[in-house]
Enzyme design. Sequence first.
Site, PDB file in Angstrom:
ATOM      1  N   ASP A 207      -4.175  -6.768  -3.424  1.00 29.21           N
ATOM      2  CA  ASP A 207      -4.966  -6.069  -2.448  1.00 29.21           C
ATOM      3  C   ASP A 207      -4.922  -4.830  -1.802  1.00 29.21           C
ATOM      4  O   ASP A 207      -3.351  -4.525  -1.719  1.00 29.21           O
ATOM      5  CB  ASP A 207      -5.199  -7.129  -1.485  1.00 29.21           C
TER       6      ASP A 207
ATOM      7  N   GLU B 205      -2.028  -9.649   0.945  1.00 25.35           N
ATOM      8  CA  GLU B 205      -0.890  -9.126   1.746  1.00 25.35           C
ATOM      9  C   GLU B 205      -1.156  -8.417   3.100  1.00 25.35           C
ATOM     10  O   GLU B 205      -0.765  -8.366   4.231  1.00 25.35           O
ATOM     11  CB  GLU B 205       0.149  -8.006   1.024  1.00 25.35           C
TER      12      GLU B 205
HETATM   13 ZN   LIG Z   1       1.446  -2.969   0.986  1.00 26.70          ZN
END
Ligand SMILES: [Zn+2]
Length: 409
Positions: free
Chosen positions: A93, A158
């Site tokens: 992501d 994340e």
């Molecule tokens: Zn990162």
Amino acid sequence: MKITEIVESLEDDMVKAMVEMLKIEAISPEAGGKGELKRAEFLQRWISDFGFDEIKRYDAEDPRAEGGVRPNIVATIHGKNRERSIWIISHMDTVPVGDISKWDTDPFDPVVKEGKIYGRGAEDNGQSLIASMYAAKAIIDSGDRPDYNFSVAFVSDEETGSKYGIQHLVKLGLFRKDDLVLVPDHGVPEGNEIEIAEKSIYWVKVTTYGKQTHSSIPHTGINALRAGARYLVEVDKALHERFSDKNELFGPPVSTFEPTKKEENQPNINAVPGEDIFYFDMRVIPEHDITDIMGVMNEVAEKVSKETGAKIMPEVYRGEPAPAPTPADSEVVVRLKDAVKKVRKIEPKLVGIGGGTCAAYVRYEGIPVAVWSTIDETMHQANEYCKIENLVNDAKVFALVGMRESGQA
Ligand SMILES: [Zn+2]
């Protein structure tokens, strides 16, 4: 061919993979995106003929995301010793593009120029993802087996908390106590800092209740802003005095206590405010227990409340205790140091940072994690890029971490 030479021969493929991957948006639903499914499917196709012994998906359900899932991919090469695994965990992501007018090129149509690849997610965390993927390919192409299982994990989520990414994998019990884990999601341009420790993160919201009145007759009210400001100054001093230990691993080597956000108390100027809210962001070295902080904050709140007639109420907004630091002599750190020295001809140093990478979730399990990569720190900015040189050299480092004992021939 040496493993490092095999990596070098894969440079064009790495650049191509990066460009194709960055064309596919992977922004989490919290940040207004559709999630990572399309990018994950692309990566699965891309590595399907690399020769991994296993490629598995560990999806976490999330009805807000495309396909209803947040995908996580784990691709593994079996090692000579299959009881342990070396993990390289990177995230698929990215953050959104931000102010598009600040970009010189289309963030989702990557451009390669002057040895750099420009695009959203090129550095954070595309570089490490592609580098780990091609480190694995180089190991497979060498025809030799890595010392332990060599697993590359591409995770979701994340940037918005890791609940559907690394935390999901931890919950599934994928990591074993004596595994070696590398999270290449922090670094410096010289590539000489290996992060082995993080500070605790402690955010506190402070609400002050006074009594609103017209500001020409302040004696008929209680000014919440003045009482809150007085508390801010006094508690700031008390915290610095009480939690003053040093740990030279960290930069800065002390705990930090910063008043940051201030909420609007009222729209007009001509009233004594009856309520006031501000926040502290604290980063605390592991020597101090964050559960002791609220005691000090309450003590000072009581004192200032008594003196001002206001009611001052601090409360925890976010509290994440630092995991125990990864020992400097753990095998993942030793292997990584060795590999960085070989590839970059530099002496890496061990450091601590202000927190919080997703490495913490693995460290909570008592598993050692080294955080390292070589980056120009353009992440989350307009014109984010990765240097192709770093992409290739970091891939060499990852491959050497996996092949330390294997002769690297
Ligand atoms: Zn990162």
